[in-house]
Design a protein around this motif. Structure first.
Motif, PDB file in Angstrom:
ATOM      1  N   GLY A 145       0.687  -1.194  -0.067  1.00  9.95           N
ATOM      2  CA  GLY A 145       0.127   0.093   0.077  1.00  9.95           C
ATOM      3  C   GLY A 145       0.907   1.137  -0.020  1.00  9.95           C
ATOM      4  O   GLY A 145       0.548   2.337  -0.751  1.00  9.95           O
ATOM      5  N   LEU A 146       2.016   1.256   1.066  1.00 10.24           N
ATOM      6  CA  LEU A 146       2.969   2.380   0.892  1.00 10.24           C
ATOM      7  C   LEU A 146       3.393   2.634  -0.330  1.00 10.24           C
ATOM      8  O   LEU A 146       3.337   3.773  -0.782  1.00 10.24           O
ATOM      9  N   ILE A 147       3.954   1.646  -1.083  1.00 11.53           N
ATOM     10  CA  ILE A 147       4.340   1.890  -2.650  1.00 11.53           C
ATOM     11  C   ILE A 147       3.541   2.568  -3.402  1.00 11.53           C
ATOM     12  O   ILE A 147       3.827   3.297  -4.024  1.00 11.53           O
ATOM     13  N   ALA A 148       2.351   1.964  -3.367  1.00 10.05           N
ATOM     14  CA  ALA A 148       1.338   2.447  -4.196  1.00 10.05           C
ATOM     15  C   ALA A 148       0.943   3.911  -3.837  1.00 10.05           C
ATOM     16  O   ALA A 148       0.735   4.597  -4.963  1.00 10.05           O
ATOM     17  N   VAL A 149       0.821   4.313  -2.763  1.00  3.50           N
ATOM     18  CA  VAL A 149       0.448   5.693  -2.337  1.00  3.50           C
ATOM     19  C   VAL A 149       1.613   6.421  -2.702  1.00  3.50           C
ATOM     20  O   VAL A 149       1.478   7.649  -3.383  1.00  3.50           O
TER      21      VAL A 149
END
Lengths: 418, 230
Positions: free
Chosen positions: A302-306
């Motif tokens: 999720g962090l990467i996507a954000v």
């Protein structure tokens, strides 16, 4: 526009981590052929299929019809529909179906609405089978699915076997992109299976060894994603989960962004919440690859996507927004700007590092997409080239956007409602 | 105890670092090429300037005013080249990591070149009676000058409108390693940004299109269509 150094470092870290994961799974892929071992079925084991249904009047009959077409010994199969307090016509439809198909062992349990986990536990409590299958009421099973899945329980530590899940008859672009996403996910899950790293046994037709399910205490009744929770619990007790790519099950996919957002928001929030619940497995040698590659992946995806989506949106769109805003200053006299436009291009102007990153990422995506098609025996561009292009260049933005929504929800302490 | 693919973790790490360093070296190689490119363009532009200076000296000393028009065209062309290289240099500088020093020296050269052209422009205006207006534009970074983007946009627009009749020379006020910058700032009493100096008259804070247009039009001997129609 200059990008601050801390943003650059963040983007590079994101890129390198993604690249690392891609290379790792590539190595897993090339390291020998892997197929779940199968043993011949000596007899037909008793199988209980539980269909939890909440307001499923549109789909339930199609789902049940696909179940009675299963090529399996009739007296070794029971179907249990758990009506989870539906307020629509689900109950009537199921009752009529049972009356019409009385040669099948089909039961209907009516209960007040308590959520899917509780509904599955109700089914589990009354089920007689050696194997327990859950099937969402929006999914359709191909008739040889059970015969292909059951032989995979070759070893005692195999707790769950998962079928090949495909999106049923994709009609619009949203569903076509998800059709591709499912293919890629199935291939990815097969690789995960190779290292016993599968972290979710989805609702449509996951087959459980019932004794194991009972031993670990059934499904969690207070969970956003009970399917993910039970899988993590099984992993924490060192059971194995296998993924098959030949037994097919079709599921309905959200047909609009709103529906997709709702579904994914629940899935992704559920994955984070449950990963925290089992955080002790992360980087814990006792859990092997699951602790070292899969748990961190759940945490950082999720962090990467954000990071990717917000920086892309901010630095990619800001110059255009600025120009549009500045146009007020020149009374929107674009004619003067266009009239005197001079094409002044030099090869050295290109940002080669960014191009290299983009090329590497695109090459990996195309490779994965191609292999996923061949592994799931699907024709490339079956649903048009446009959906392929949209999937490659646009879909990750959609997913990133959903993750952004989740981060905002968590930041403001918003609880997820079903 | 479950199995751990230790080998794969290490190999994946090595390959990832390999690709990272490949990218890094590619980036550095490109940076080197960029510096070389700007250096060679700059040498050529220095030569162009010397030639132009010579052409004006020729006109001046042998009273060859009839050649003014042709030489002025060259002047305009040189300035345009200079400006596009300056913008390119700014972009390269923003993306650079290791060649900051070389690029700073080049930026210095371009600042000097701008001033030389500005002074030469002033001289030729008298010599050839050219109907040209000069603007000196002092900018700073986003922190110190949030309006500089807007100002640059308006100036670019006006340059496109008036073409060779308007000469704009941009100066990075932070670039104080070139002594001419503090000197110019002192001369025109500049302390806030953006500041534009139209024909020697400084105006601080953001100036809108119409204000600048009115001001520059007041200097033109021959009012063009752009001065009457807004």
């Amino acid at each position: 526009m200059p990008i601050p150094i801390y943003v650059k470092i963040m983007l590079w870290t994101t890129y390198l981590i993604s690249l690392y994961f891609a290379i790792f799974w590539f190595l897993v892929m090339v390291d020998g052929e892997y197929n779940a071992k199968r043993r011949k079925l000596k007899k037909f084991p008793y199988v209980s299929i539980v269909v939890p249904a909440y307001n499923e009047e549109k789909n339930i009959i199609t789902t049940l019809n696909s179940l009675i077409k299963l090529r399996y010994q009739k007296n070794r199969l029971e179907i249990i529909v758990v009506n989870d307090g539906s307020t629509d016509n689900t109950r009537n439809l199921v009752e009529k179906f049972i009356a019409k198909n009385n040669s099948f062992d089909t039961k209907l349990i009516n209960k007040k609405n308590e959520g899917k986990g509780a509904a599955l536990n109700n089914g589990l409590a009354v089920s007689k089978g050696e194997y327990f299958v859950c099937l969402d009421a929006d999914s359709i099973v191909t008739n040889d699915a059970l015969q292909k899945i059951l032989p995979c329980f070759s070893d005692d530590d195999i707790a769950v076997a998962l079928p090949l899940l495909k999106v049923d008859k994709p009609k619009n672009m949203w569903q076509r992109m998800q059709w591709l996403e499912y293919l890629v996910n199935m291939f990815y899950r097969k690789l995960m299976g190779k290292l016993n790293c599968i972290h979710v046994a989805p609702g449509p037709f996951s087959v459980y060894r019932k004794s194991v399910l009972e031993k670990v205490g059934g499904f969690d009744v207070n969970n956003l994603t009970e399917d993910l929770e039970i899988t993590l619990r099984l992993q924490s007790k060192n059971y194995r989960i296998v993924q098959l790519l030949d037994a097919e099950v079709f599921t309905l996919a959200p047909k609009s962004f709103k529906e997709l957002y709702k579904q994914r928001s629940r899935w992704y929030k559920g994955s984070l919440i449950n990963a925290f619940k089992y955080k002790g497995m992360t980087f814990n040698k006792k859990y092997g690859d699951f602790g070292f590659i899969q748990m961190p992946t759940i945490f950082i995806q999720g962090l990467i996507a954000v990071i990717l989506v917000s920086s892309l949106a901010y630095y990619g769109l800001k110059p255009y927004v600025k120009t549009a805003y500045h146009s007020i200053l020149i009374n929107f006299d674009f004619f003067t700007l266009i009239k005197t436009f001079k094409f002044d291009f030099n090869l050295l102007d290109l940002n080669y590092t960014a191009i290299l990153v983009a090329v590497v990422m695109l090459a990996i995506s195309i490779l994965v997409l191609t292999i996923s098609h061949s592994e799931t025996k699907e024709r490339v561009a079956k649903h048009g080239t446009l959906s392929l292009i949209f999937y490659l260049f646009f879909y990750f933005l959609v997913i990133g956007f959903i993750w952004l929504g989740i981060v905002i929800d968590f930041a403001f302490g918003k609880r997820h409602k079903w | 105890m479950r199995s751990l693919s230790r080998d794969k973790y290490i190999i994946a790490g090595v390959i990832t670092l390999g690709i990272f360093f490949l990218g890094l070296f590619l980036g550095l190689a490109i940076e080197g090429k960029r510096v070389n490119y700007i250096e060679s363009v700059s040498r050529k532009q220095n030569l162009d300037f010397s030639s132009l200076q010579l052409q004006y000296a020729f006109i001046d000393q042998l009273s060859q005013e009839k050649n003014c028009l042709a030489v002025q065209k060259t002047f305009e062309q040189n300035i345009n080249n200079l400006e596009s290289t300056r913008i390119r240099l700014e972009n390269f500088d923003r993306e650079s990591t290791l060649n900051k020093n070389e690029l700073d020296i080049l930026k210095n050269e371009y600042t000097i070149a701008q001033i030389r052209y500005w002074l030469l422009g002033e001289r030729t205006k008298k010599l050839c009676g050219a109907d040209i207006v000069n603007i000196l534009y002092f900018f700073s970074d986003e922190k110190e000058c949030p309006d500089c983007d807007k100002q640059a946009f308006v100036l670019t627009y006006l340059k496109k409108k008036f073409k060779d009749k308007l000469l704009i020379f941009s100066f990075d006020s932070k670039f104080e390693s070139e002594p001419m910058i503090p000197l110019l700032k002192k001369t025109y009493n500049i302390s806030t940004y953006p500041t534009i100096v139209i024909e020697g008259n400084p105006k601080s804070k953001f100036q809108g299109k119409d204000t600048i247009l009115n001001e520059i039009c007041s200097y033109y001997m021959e009012k063009t269509e752009d001065c009457t129609v807004k």
